[in-house]
Design an enzyme around this catalytic site. Structure first.
Site, PDB file in Angstrom:
ATOM      1  N   HIS A 144       0.823  -1.214   0.000  1.00 11.96           N
ATOM      2  CA  HIS A 144       0.000   0.000   0.000  1.00 11.96           C
ATOM      3  C   HIS A 144       0.857   1.264   0.000  1.00 11.96           C
ATOM      4  O   HIS A 144       0.550   2.224  -0.699  1.00 11.96           O
ATOM      5  CB  HIS A 144      -0.979  -0.021   1.179  1.00 11.96           C
ATOM      6  CG  HIS A 144      -2.143  -0.915   0.909  1.00 11.96           C
ATOM      7  ND1 HIS A 144      -2.626  -1.830   1.801  1.00 11.96           N
ATOM      8  CD2 HIS A 144      -2.888  -1.066  -0.204  1.00 11.96           C
ATOM      9  CE1 HIS A 144      -3.641  -2.499   1.247  1.00 11.96           C
ATOM     10  NE2 HIS A 144      -3.808  -2.050   0.036  1.00 11.96           N
ATOM     11  N   HIS A 199       5.390 -14.344   6.840  1.00  9.38           N
ATOM     12  CA  HIS A 199       5.901 -13.229   7.633  1.00  9.38           C
ATOM     13  C   HIS A 199       4.898 -12.790   8.690  1.00  9.38           C
ATOM     14  O   HIS A 199       5.208 -12.690   9.862  1.00  9.38           O
ATOM     15  CB  HIS A 199       6.287 -12.048   6.741  1.00  9.38           C
ATOM     16  CG  HIS A 199       7.074 -11.019   7.478  1.00  9.38           C
ATOM     17  ND1 HIS A 199       6.468 -10.088   8.295  1.00  9.38           N
ATOM     18  CD2 HIS A 199       8.399 -10.789   7.567  1.00  9.38           C
ATOM     19  CE1 HIS A 199       7.405  -9.336   8.859  1.00  9.38           C
ATOM     20  NE2 HIS A 199       8.583  -9.741   8.430  1.00  9.38           N
ATOM     21  N   GLU A 250       5.072 -12.712  12.655  1.00  8.00           N
ATOM     22  CA  GLU A 250       4.640 -11.487  13.327  1.00  8.00           C
ATOM     23  C   GLU A 250       3.136 -11.295  13.427  1.00  8.00           C
ATOM     24  O   GLU A 250       2.670 -10.320  14.009  1.00  8.00           O
ATOM     25  CB  GLU A 250       5.261 -10.270  12.609  1.00  8.00           C
ATOM     26  CG  GLU A 250       6.760 -10.184  12.837  1.00  8.00           C
ATOM     27  CD  GLU A 250       7.425  -9.049  12.071  1.00  8.00           C
ATOM     28  OE1 GLU A 250       6.713  -8.145  11.602  1.00  8.00           O
ATOM     29  OE2 GLU A 250       8.658  -9.086  11.956  1.00  8.00           O
ATOM     30  N   HIS A 298      14.727 -14.139   8.417  1.00 10.16           N
ATOM     31  CA  HIS A 298      13.688 -14.868   9.161  1.00 10.16           C
ATOM     32  C   HIS A 298      13.858 -16.377   9.029  1.00 10.16           C
ATOM     33  O   HIS A 298      13.585 -17.123   9.974  1.00 10.16           O
ATOM     34  CB  HIS A 298      12.296 -14.463   8.676  1.00 10.16           C
ATOM     35  CG  HIS A 298      11.881 -13.099   9.140  1.00 10.16           C
ATOM     36  ND1 HIS A 298      11.826 -12.756  10.469  1.00 10.16           N
ATOM     37  CD2 HIS A 298      11.505 -11.997   8.451  1.00 10.16           C
ATOM     38  CE1 HIS A 298      11.426 -11.494  10.580  1.00 10.16           C
ATOM     39  NE2 HIS A 298      11.232 -11.009   9.365  1.00 10.16           N
TER      40      HIS A 298
HETATM   41 CO    CO Z   1      10.461  -9.153   9.036  1.00  6.49          CO
END
Ligand code: CO
Length: 299
Positions: free
Chosen positions: A126, A184, A214, A246
């Protein structure tokens, strides 16, 4: 007169064969603007990675984009300021999307197809749309600039992604073994994409799970579900474009809070698969097809 027209056709053919897309109004624009005879450019936008091994995924994307659009220049931009700074120290200078767009404008491009290489239409996507639109609104800005959707945007994308996931599960996985994807995750409403994926995966095989680092579908939730099902072994697969930080640390690291350590501690033998989604051609083609849609508007 006939000779003149023949010469015109010869010139037109030269343009076509030299890879210039001669759009309907190109001649008109050329008279006034000079730079508009330039064809479109492609700008690929990703979060970025500073892990050299993960670069393989980006190389694969570039290869497939160039194969799909052989005559179109392909540029890159990283949205992560931290990663751009890290790379600059090693001598690699990556643009932000805004710097890349300004550079393309400066070079006289009037049409730019921006492709988001994000997984979901979340915050970064966005933000990218907002800034790309600003380039469209400025005086003497781009005639055309559009952003292609991230990998998981339509239900057709979800279906493709599910097929790909089932095709990349290690061959020695037995039916009772679990497969845990690590997405993620985000505070953005688009976190729902992971839940949609979870639903589709579970419908096909109740031992395949989607978790996030997350967002909701946290490791705690996943561990609980695995224990409920009495799972003894799990393959851990990053559901991110690249096997970056990650994957290396949160998924497969030796720290006590990594997914591998936590699940092993729960009695689940855990086997990480260190490979980003962009290393699989079929997955890259989802982005390439979205870019194809944008390129159709660049004629
Ligand atoms: Co991250």
């Amino acid at each position: 007169m006939v000779k003149k027209r023949f010469l015109g056709w010869m010139l037109l053919c030269c343009f076509l064969f030299s890879g210039f897309a001669v759009a309907g109004d190109a001649h008109h624009d050329m008279d006034h603007k000079g730079a508009s005879e330039k064809g479109p450019a492609i700008l690929l936008v990703t979060f970025g990675t500073s892990i050299p091994k993960a670069q393989a995924a980006f190389d694969n994307i570039e290869k497939r984009v160039k194969a799909a659009f052989p005559d179109v220049p392909v540029k890159w931009a990283y949205t992560s300021h931290i990663i751009r700074e890290k790379l600059a120290k090693t001598g690699r200078h990556l643009d932000s999307p805004e710097a890349a767009l300004a550079r393309l404008m400066e070079q006289g491009y009037s049409r730019v197809a921006v492709q988001s290489l994000h997984m979901i239409p979340g915050q970064e996507f966005h933000d990218l749309q907002v800034n790309v639109n600003a380039f469209k609104q400025m005086k003497d800005g781009f005639e055309r600039v559009m952003v292609g959707y991230p990998a998981l945007s339509t239900s057709e994308d979800y279906a493709r992604a599910v097929d790909i996931i089932f095709s990349i599960i290690p061959k020695d996985r037995k039916k009772e073994d679990a497969v845990v994807l690590m997405g993620h995750g985000t505070h953005h409403p688009a976190n729902a994409v992971y839940e949609a994926m979870m639903y589709r995966l579970q419908r096909r095989d109740p031992n395949v799970f989607m978790g996030t680092v997350e967002g909701i579908l946290s490791l705690d939730e996943i561990r609980e579900m695995l224990m409920e099902r009495g799972v003894k072994k799990a393959y851990l697969i990053p559901f991110m474009s690249v096997a970056g930080d990650h994957t290396v640390n949160d998924l497969a690291g030796d720290e006590p809070d990594s997914w591998k350590s936590v699940l092993t501690g729960a009695g689940i033998d855990s086997v990480p698969v260190i490979r980003g989604m962009a290393e699989y051609d079929a997955f890259v083609d989802i982005w390439v097809d979205h870019l194809r849609g944008v390129m159709a508007h660049m004629e």
